[in-house]
Every structure is written in C-alpha cells, then in structure tokens.
Motif scaffolding. Sequence first.
Motif, PDB file in Angstrom:
ATOM      1  N   UNK B  48       0.827  -1.196   0.000  1.00 46.85           N
ATOM      2  CA  UNK B  48       0.000   0.000   0.000  1.00 46.85           C
ATOM      3  C   UNK B  48       0.871   1.259   0.000  1.00 46.85           C
ATOM      4  N   UNK B  49       1.912   1.222   0.827  1.00 48.86           N
ATOM      5  CA  UNK B  49       2.816   2.359   0.931  1.00 48.86           C
ATOM      6  C   UNK B  49       3.475   2.636  -0.425  1.00 48.86           C
ATOM      7  N   UNK B  50       3.966   1.564  -1.058  1.00 46.04           N
ATOM      8  CA  UNK B  50       4.648   1.743  -2.344  1.00 46.04           C
ATOM      9  C   UNK B  50       3.676   2.255  -3.401  1.00 46.04           C
ATOM     10  N   UNK B  51       2.443   1.722  -3.388  1.00 44.74           N
ATOM     11  CA  UNK B  51       1.434   2.197  -4.341  1.00 44.74           C
ATOM     12  C   UNK B  51       1.185   3.684  -4.132  1.00 44.74           C
ATOM     13  N   UNK B  52       1.067   4.055  -2.874  1.00 42.50           N
ATOM     14  CA  UNK B  52       0.800   5.442  -2.549  1.00 42.50           C
ATOM     15  C   UNK B  52       1.929   6.338  -3.058  1.00 42.50           C
ATOM     16  N   UNK B  53       3.144   5.927  -2.742  1.00 46.18           N
ATOM     17  CA  UNK B  53       4.317   6.705  -3.157  1.00 46.18           C
ATOM     18  C   UNK B  53       4.344   6.846  -4.674  1.00 46.18           C
ATOM     19  N   UNK B  54       4.055   5.743  -5.364  1.00 47.59           N
ATOM     20  CA  UNK B  54       4.087   5.779  -6.824  1.00 47.59           C
ATOM     21  C   UNK B  54       2.992   6.680  -7.368  1.00 47.59           C
ATOM     22  N   UNK B  55       1.790   6.538  -6.811  1.00 49.01           N
ATOM     23  CA  UNK B  55       0.652   7.293  -7.335  1.00 49.01           C
ATOM     24  C   UNK B  55       0.851   8.784  -7.130  1.00 49.01           C
ATOM     25  N   UNK B  56       1.450   9.138  -5.989  1.00 49.12           N
ATOM     26  CA  UNK B  56       1.601  10.560  -5.690  1.00 49.12           C
ATOM     27  C   UNK B  56       3.049  11.033  -5.846  1.00 49.12           C
ATOM     28  N   UNK B  57       3.786  10.333  -6.687  1.00 49.51           N
ATOM     29  CA  UNK B  57       5.204  10.661  -6.855  1.00 49.51           C
ATOM     30  C   UNK B  57       5.443  12.146  -7.102  1.00 49.51           C
ATOM     31  N   UNK B  58       4.675  12.794  -8.008  1.00 48.50           N
ATOM     32  CA  UNK B  58       4.945  14.206  -8.277  1.00 48.50           C
ATOM     33  C   UNK B  58       4.822  15.076  -7.026  1.00 48.50           C
ATOM     34  N   UNK B  59       4.022  14.632  -6.057  1.00 50.52           N
ATOM     35  CA  UNK B  59       3.837  15.457  -4.856  1.00 50.52           C
ATOM     36  C   UNK B  59       4.751  15.050  -3.701  1.00 50.52           C
ATOM     37  N   UNK B  60       5.026  13.750  -3.574  1.00 41.10           N
ATOM     38  CA  UNK B  60       5.837  13.334  -2.431  1.00 41.10           C
ATOM     39  C   UNK B  60       7.331  13.314  -2.736  1.00 41.10           C
ATOM     40  N   UNK B  61       7.703  13.189  -4.011  1.00 40.19           N
ATOM     41  CA  UNK B  61       9.126  13.125  -4.327  1.00 40.19           C
ATOM     42  C   UNK B  61       9.792  14.454  -4.007  1.00 40.19           C
ATOM     43  N   UNK B  62      10.956  14.424  -3.372  1.00 39.18           N
ATOM     44  CA  UNK B  62      11.626  15.682  -3.007  1.00 39.18           C
ATOM     45  C   UNK B  62      12.047  16.489  -4.237  1.00 39.18           C
ATOM     46  N   UNK B  63      12.324  15.810  -5.359  1.00 38.77           N
ATOM     47  CA  UNK B  63      12.706  16.540  -6.568  1.00 38.77           C
ATOM     48  C   UNK B  63      11.867  16.026  -7.726  1.00 38.77           C
ATOM     49  N   UNK B  64      11.545  16.899  -8.647  1.00 36.66           N
ATOM     50  CA  UNK B  64      10.751  16.445  -9.784  1.00 36.66           C
ATOM     51  C   UNK B  64      11.674  15.932 -10.891  1.00 36.66           C
ATOM     52  N   UNK B  65      12.131  14.702 -10.739  1.00 39.71           N
ATOM     53  CA  UNK B  65      13.083  14.176 -11.723  1.00 39.71           C
ATOM     54  C   UNK B  65      12.413  13.846 -13.038  1.00 39.71           C
TER      55      UNK B  65
END
Lengths: 328, 326, 532
Positions: B48-65
Amino acid sequence: MLAFIVQRLFQAIIVMFVVGLISFSLFQYVGDPVNNMLGPEGSIEERERLRERLGLNDPVPLQFMHYVGNALQGEFGLSYRMGKPVDELIVERLPATIELVFVSAIIALLVGVPMGVYTGLNRNSWLSRIFLTVSLVGISLPTFVIGILMILIFGVWLGWLPTFGRGGVVDLGGWQTSLLTLQGWSHIIMPAITLALFQLTLIMRLVRAEMLEVLRTDYIKFARARGLRNRAVNYGHALKNTLVPVITIMGLQIGSLLAFSIITETVFAWPGMGLLFLQGIAFVDIPVMSSYLVLMALFFVIINLIVDLLYYAVDPRLRAEHVGGAAH
Amino acid sequence: MAADIDHREVVPSLARRATDSVHRFFDGDVFYSFRRSPVAMAAFAVTLLLFFVAAFAPWVAPHNTDDVTTLNLMNARFPPWGFTDPFGTEGVAQFLLGTDDQGRDILSAMMFGLQISLKVGFASVILAAVVGTALGLISGYVGGKLDSVIMRIADIQLTFPAILIALLIDGTVAGLLPRALHQDLKVYVLILAIAASQWVNFARTVRGSTLVEKNKEYVQAARVIGVHPVLIMIRHVLPNVTGPVLVIATLSLALAILTEATLSFLGVGVPVTQPSLGTLIRIGQQYIFSGEWWMTIFPSLALVVLVLAVNLLGDWLRDALNPKLR
Amino acid sequence: MRLSRFIPVLAAAVAAVLATGADADAKTFRYATTGDILGLDPHSNNEGPTNTMKGNIYGRLVHRKPDLSLVPDLATDWSRVNPTTWRFNLRAGVKFHNGNTFNADDVVYSFKRQTQESSEMAFALASVEEVRKVGDLAVEIVTKGPDPILLLNMPNFYMVDKEFMEANGAFEVVRGAGKTNFANLNPNGTGPFKIVEWVQDNRVVLAPYDGYWGKADLETNVTEAIFTPIPNNATRVAALLSGEIDLMYPVPLQDVPRLDADPNVKVLQGPELRTIFLGFDHWRDELLDLPGTGKNPFKDVRVRKAFAHAIDTKAIQRVVMRGASTPTGLMVAPGINGFQKDMNTPYAFDPEMSKKLLTEAGYGDGFPLTFDCPNDRYVNDEAICTAVVPMLERVGIKVTLNAQTKSLHFNKIGKTEGNNTSFYMLGWTPGSYDAYNPLQNLMTIDGKGQGAWNSGRYNNARVEELTDMIAVTVDEKKRNDLIREAFKIHYDEVGHIPLHQQALAWGISSKTVDKVWQRPFNDVDLRYVVMK
C-alpha cells in the motif's frame, strides 16, 4: 502406450507447425527480405528479379513449404548484419548456452531436492524456516539483480571469480566446451548459480509440498504401522512418490532456463544463443529472431515429449488408466 | 439482511453485488485470516505504501526528476547522506539516497520509476485478466471446437516462457513500426507484450471453474428458462471465479513488474529519459566497480521489496481462499 | 555411466588441456574494447577499432609508426617525379596470407577498389587521378593537382590481392544490412597477423603470419591475440582486474583511480586526437521531426547558434568526463596539422542568449527533435547525450534521445540510410593527421571522396572552394591561411558544435604486458605489443 506416444507426437508436430508459421510470417512480412537485401536504392526491375529468384512470387503455401524444407536442412537464411548464414552463428553459440543450462539444472536439482526433503520432513525446525524465507526472497529477486550482486561480491569485493565470458574453451570435435578446465568452471559457476537460483527455490518448495502431501497419505501411515524404519519410509516410499511432479516441473523449467539464460548471458557477457537473440532484436535481424524462435520451440517440444514419456514410465496410475482405455 | 436479499432479487446490479462481497470480505474467513497473519498484514502495508508513493510521486518526491529541465549536472554522483564516496565527496541531506550520473536524485527517480513499473504492471495484468477471463469463460461455457482451439493456443503459448514472448513481440513490433513511432508507443508495446505472455493463466483457471459451475443445477435451471448465455456467465459464473482470478492477478502483478524490469534492464524497455526501476538498475550497474554503489543498490532494493510484498500477498491470498491448504 | 568410470576420462581430458596450456613460448595477448569491429573488408568501413584491426592484417605502401613518423611498408622507397606524380618502388617477395605474391597489379586493383563510391576509405585517395603500373614492382601515383599530403594519406591505402578478390567476385565494396560482403568475412592481407576466427560480438582471434616479410624486425612476441568486445564498462574493468584480459580501453573515467591503485594494473593516459561534436541536418527542406510543416529550423543560423550557446561544455567536462577531456571550439585537436590555437574557443554557455535567438528565429516555443547518439563508441557517449538533453530542454527544445549501438547509429546517420538524422553525435580523428581530412570528410559535400561523414550535409560554397585549394596548395603558410579561413566560416555559422577532445585511458596488466605503444589514435597495433 503407442497411442499415447502417437498422440503426443502429433501435438508436438502441431506446435512446431504453428511456430514455423509464425516464424515464416515474421521472416516474410516483417523482415521483407527484398528491402533488406537491396536497400532503398534498388530499382524496380532489380526488385522484381530478386523476388522471382527468392520465390517470393510463388503462392504463399508453396513458399511456406520451401521455408520448412530449408529449415529442416538447417538453413535459416542470412543474418542481416554481416550476411553470415544464421545456422553458422547458431552453431557457434549453441554449446555455450547448452552447457550453462545443463550446469544450472544440475545445481538446481542437487541442491533443491535435498532442501525440499529436509524442509518437508522437519517442518518446524529453524533451518526449514530459514530455507523457506530465503526461497521466497529468491523468487522475488530478479535474475539480473542476483547476477549484479554476485559480481559485486565475488568479482569485485572478494575478487574470487571472473565476471565475464567463458574463459578458455576446449574444442571437442567442433563442440567448444568450458567444462574440462578449472578456468572454464570458474567462469561458469557464477552464471550457472544465478540462473539456477529461481529453479532451485521452485524445486525446493515443490518437493516440500509433495513430501507433506505424501507423508499424510494412508499408504505411508500403513508403512509406518508395519514397523518400517523412518529412513526406509521417508526415502524409499515418500521421496520416490514426490519425484513424479519434480520431473515434470524440471522438464518444463528447462524451457525457462533456456529463456532466462538471455538475461544471465547479458549480465555475464556469456557468449551464447541468448545474447545472439538479444542482439538480433536490437538490430531487428529477423532471420536470427525467427530461427531462434524455431530452435527454442524445437527444444521445448522435445523436452516436453521426454517429460511426458518419463512421466508415463514413472507413474503407474497413468499407465493403468491407458491400459484401461480411459481417456481424458 | 433480509431486506438486502429482497432488494438484490429485484435489482441484480453489479454494484450491489460488489458492496455485498466487500461486506462478506470483512465479516468472513478471509479477513479473519488476514488479521491473524502478521506477514500478510506487513506485506499489505508495504504494498500500500509503495502504491501510494508511486501514485503521488509528483507530490511526495523531493525533486521532480520527471522534468529533465530541473536536472543540474553539477549535482551528479552525490553519495547518500552520511556516506562519503571513494573520491572524497560527502553526501548531502538534500539528496537522501544520493544522485545518479546526471544529477538525478535517486530517491525521487525511484519514486517515478516505481510509478512507471506499477503502471506497466497493472495495465498489463488488467489487460491479461480481462482477455484471459473472457476467453476462459467462453471456452468453458461454449465448449466444443472453440474450446479446443483456444486451449490449444494456450498450450502452445505455455511452452514459451513469458520473457521470451514479451521479447519476441517487442522485436516484431520494432520490425513493423518505424523507429521513432516505436519509441513513442514503447510503453503500450510493453503492456501488450507482457499481457500477451500472461493471459493463459487466467484463461485456464476460469475455464476450469466455468466447467464446474456450468453443470450446477442453478445454472442449468437458468438455462432452461432461457436466460441469455452472456447474462448467465456474468451473473452466475463470473462471481464464482473472482477468487482464483484475484489470486492469479496478484501473482501475475509480481511477475509483470519483474518482466518489465527485466526488459528495461535488457535495454528494450521504456525509454531512458523516463527510467523505470529496471532502467535505473541498468544505468547504475556501470558504477558498481568505482564504488558508486548507491545508483544500483537502492533501485534494486525497491524492486525486490515491491515484488516480495506482492508475492507474499498473493501467496497468502491463495492459501486464504483455498481452505484445503489451511 | 558410473561416476568411478567417468573420472579417468575426465582426468585424461584435464591433463591434455593442462599439457597444451603449459607451452612456455605461448604468448597470448587478450585485449578488449567497447564494441566489435564492423567488418574486415579494408575498403568498406572507416572506423577506429575497425581500422586498427585492418592494420594488423593488411599491408599499406607506407606505415605510420606510433611516434607518427612514416616508414616503408610494402613500398621500399618513393620519390616525387614531378609535382603531380609520385613513384613507389615495391618490396619484392611479399606474400599474401593465401600465398599469392604481391605486385604492382595488386596496387592498381586496390586503388580501383578503394575509390568506389561505396567505399568509406575513398577519401584517402580523393586527390589521386590514377595509379599506373610501371614495372612488376613499381607504380606511379598521379594526383589531380599537387598534393601536399599524399604521403600522409598513404597509411590509409590498404592492399588486397587482385587474384583472390577476382576469383571470389569481390570487387564491389558491398555495404548495408542483409548483404554479404565476401571480403568482410574472408580477409587476405600481407600484414603480420592473420585472422584465425571471428565470432561476431564475441572474439576475433589472430595468429602471427609466418610468411610476413618483416618478421625478423617485428617488435612483438605475441603468438596469439584475442580481441573481445565488452560493452559493459563494469565488466570490462572486472575482466582486467581479475587478469582475464591483458589490456582494455577505454578505462571508464570513474574507475581510473581504482585501477591506478591496483599494483597489477597500470593506467596509460594521454591526449587523444579525436574531436567529439554534434551535427545538424543542414539540407532537408523539412526537418524529419516536423513533418507537414515544410520547415527546417537548422537552416537558420540563429537556431544553430542558439544550440551552441545552450550547451554547457564545461559542465560536461567537469562532471560527465570527470575532467578527462578538453572542451574545444574547433573540429581538430591540438597536434593535428592545421590546428589554430587562437581560434580554439568553445561557444560561450549562455542559455538566455539561446532563448533570445530562438525567439528571433520564430521558435520561441521550441520544436521537437530526435537526437541520435551511439552508446558504445566514444568515452561516455550516451552519458554526454543524456546530459545534453536537459540543456536543450531548458531553452525549449523537446528532445527524444535515440541512443543505440554504434553500427546501428552509423548506419542511420551515415550514407547507408541516406543520412536519416536531424541532430547527431559523432567523433572524428583525422586519419592523415592533417586538417584537410575533416574538411574533406565532415565539412564539404561536393566532389568525389568528399563528405563521407558530413551527415548533416553542411554546405558552404566558400568552404568548398577553400577545401579544394587546400588540397593542392603546397606552400605551408598559404595553406595554413586557407585552413584558417575555412575554419573561421565554419565556426561563425556553427556548421557543427564541437564538444571536446576526449582523453585516452588504457588499462594494462603490468603482470603480463611488458611494453605497448599508445598512439594518440587510441588503437592497439599488435606490431608493438610485447609480452613478458
């Protein structure tokens, strides 16, 4: 017995026919041999002449017959890259892959079966638990990650094992083998283990499950009741019964080993068929791709046939069924 | 509950059915076994955590790679925070897990890579499940010639390992399409290729269940009163195969993620400018000798954790739905 | 078979292997680089590693030693008869690998074969009008005008056996996918080494040629050489560290310190004469990436300038190349005859100016572009390209990177696919060590033997004119002025974007290799490899 073999043979032929058809259409339509041989600057007359010479103006079934005829003689056309005959390329690469798959299969069996038996007999020992956990991780680790980790540990940090190629090969009448020298073995051991790991865990889990199943049967309970010693029961009766599915799975898994050797060969720069196929894909080298496909299908079909026959020989129930005329 | 049943008889809507099965799930054995299994709960939490991180990557990722214009070459090859690389460079907190050779923050790149991996994985499993289930239903329900044709195709395909089929489809499409177009359509080709290698498992299982259900009295009764076969399949047969399909889908998801990563590793996956986990591993692999291990190790870890969690979940689900094995 | 019965068989086999391996005089030299050779036809490809391999197998009239001096090879001596005629006396008693004798007919035949349209090596003989037989062991080379650098090009003129080629119908230099080129697979030269086998993408095995004419003076003591392409940087390093190979190049820049620290390995570094640059499509009326618009932005010098100013060559040098490169503004490296020191300024990094220029040109919103790049040819080629992508994206260009293996890349941007590219990376070392070579190969398109790798078909009338004059100008001062003018024009209108000269880095096993010469050409000539 005969009916069974005939039926299986018939199935095998159908598979080969279909695969042949796919590979023929790849060759004929995706590759367009004329375009590839003449290039964009060939004139219309040149194209027409070449089409005629290659028999591309014949009706399609006749062309397919030609293709099959050539394939049966081991002729798969010319590789687009250097214009080398594909069969020559394959013969150069085949021994490397076969040896790799062979050694991996042996490792998987020699380690997987005992581990499976142990975990089956000692369900709750801590070692069993470790084996099982490790096996789950083993299934979830991609082959290439295992390969890279092994290179990192044994190749870089410890410096024990070479990390690429086959090392010195010995020519045995055209078959280049790396299994006769110590150096050759030092090269094959890492790729072989990498390739074997997945199958090893699979076999272990399978043997364990089968052992548990068999040990629960009345027949084993009776054997114990008769006062046979544990050893005799476990290995003489139980293990024997688990081997049937193991043989089947192992047979089928040799197919997977062949396919996954593509990855292992890439990681370890192992000069086998898989690397040839991958480079064929990179170059859209249709003759290489289509002949690899046919060859793999042939391997799979032969392996399946052997497995079926072994199965038939090992499992008395199957024989009884057929003698009794029951069909499924 | 009685009112509920009445209601259902009047309006046999699928939505109702779905909420109903959710109720059943929480009340039932499956959920009970879930709460009893710490492994399953942990696996579920991680997934669930990984899905969440993936789904919201643009918002949770520290840099927009994902946006290459934000990359600064001068940030390249920082070791993880708290580490020092063999050349004496010290890691900075700004890049928790270090950066790659282009100045991409590894942690963020992993999140976006996870997104691509999961996108391809989910899409291909859904495609395979829909196609496989439909073919399995038809094959089992209609039977006869159609059945044997579908099942023979399945047999033949089963002889070929998934990775080979995916490679072959990719190679064929590369031969058919012009290169630039192929690059643009790469993700879809991948999804198609992976789905094509997986539909068989669904088809076989669904066909087996269909054969069993088909001969049950209520189905035969429905047939006798002239209910349309498609309706019978959807209303009576389909609900009975959801369990096995779910199990296969979970295990297939793990396999699909692995296949995508493997194809990317082999260099025939998604384009380099949009690295998935497999691509990140492939790029980082060049640097393991020079001691810049973080570029490979972290993406590898993420991949392994993801696949392991999904596999564990699938394993548990299979056991939970199959009382015989408990 | 029982194991006990199997063991003696195995033991015997192992013993046999050990016996052959213990031969004291055997000196096997194993070396590796990133990619395989492209073929063994000496007149087909003009590519570094391929040329190096050709040099081991084929003889030339003149040989270039590692110190770049020219010495006799198949010609014993030469003299200029008049301004446009040279006479070469040929060495007697030279045998090809198949036993045929080398004579003047072979030179005439090789000239005809090498100057075909399809030969990438035609450039070396572009100034030659004809090669005349004036005796069994003497030829005259007649040039179109006075050629100041004819001798410099002679080491690129490869000799093949007329009888052998004719018997196999191999006159035509066949190129392109799916075509069989006999000479590519069946080399027959007069060089010190002959091919034992070539397993594509796997290994090339060479053995000394017993009938080599210069055997007595040969420096090398190698009895077998095995060339292996290992594209993966990490694997190549591991192979050297574990002693699997004796030499490899290039050393991945990140691994130089590690290899330096290893007592069994030596890193040999030096400047390379190769210039890495980016090229534009100058000739199509419509850019491949802009179908239906009828526009090619690169026809506008402002767009080309915008690209040049968008690329931060210093950042590439510092980060991607880890300092091991020299940013450059010229298409030739220091050390090449005709290099202009004062003109060697890279385009200034100025993204603001880039944006301004693009807006002026009407491309303020940028445009889509496919960037063709090799991934196994030059040092960090793919990494350089990946680094260039965000730099261009930042000024608005939407870049799709197409990085692929070198033979596919060269086919795509080269003549094989009709220069099917809009924006590409290429590297160039002048085979003659003279500025005329890049002018002829990269910066002009008109005459015969010109523009072999001018993939964007850069075309400037004055540069064409200057190049033709440079070809026949003997006076050094005058010639240098002409070169200056041509380079100035090319620089001002951004014909290409030069990035840098990469540094050479070879990794050598100090345990097995006694001596090896490193030429600034980045190639391993087996003649000069001495094993311990």
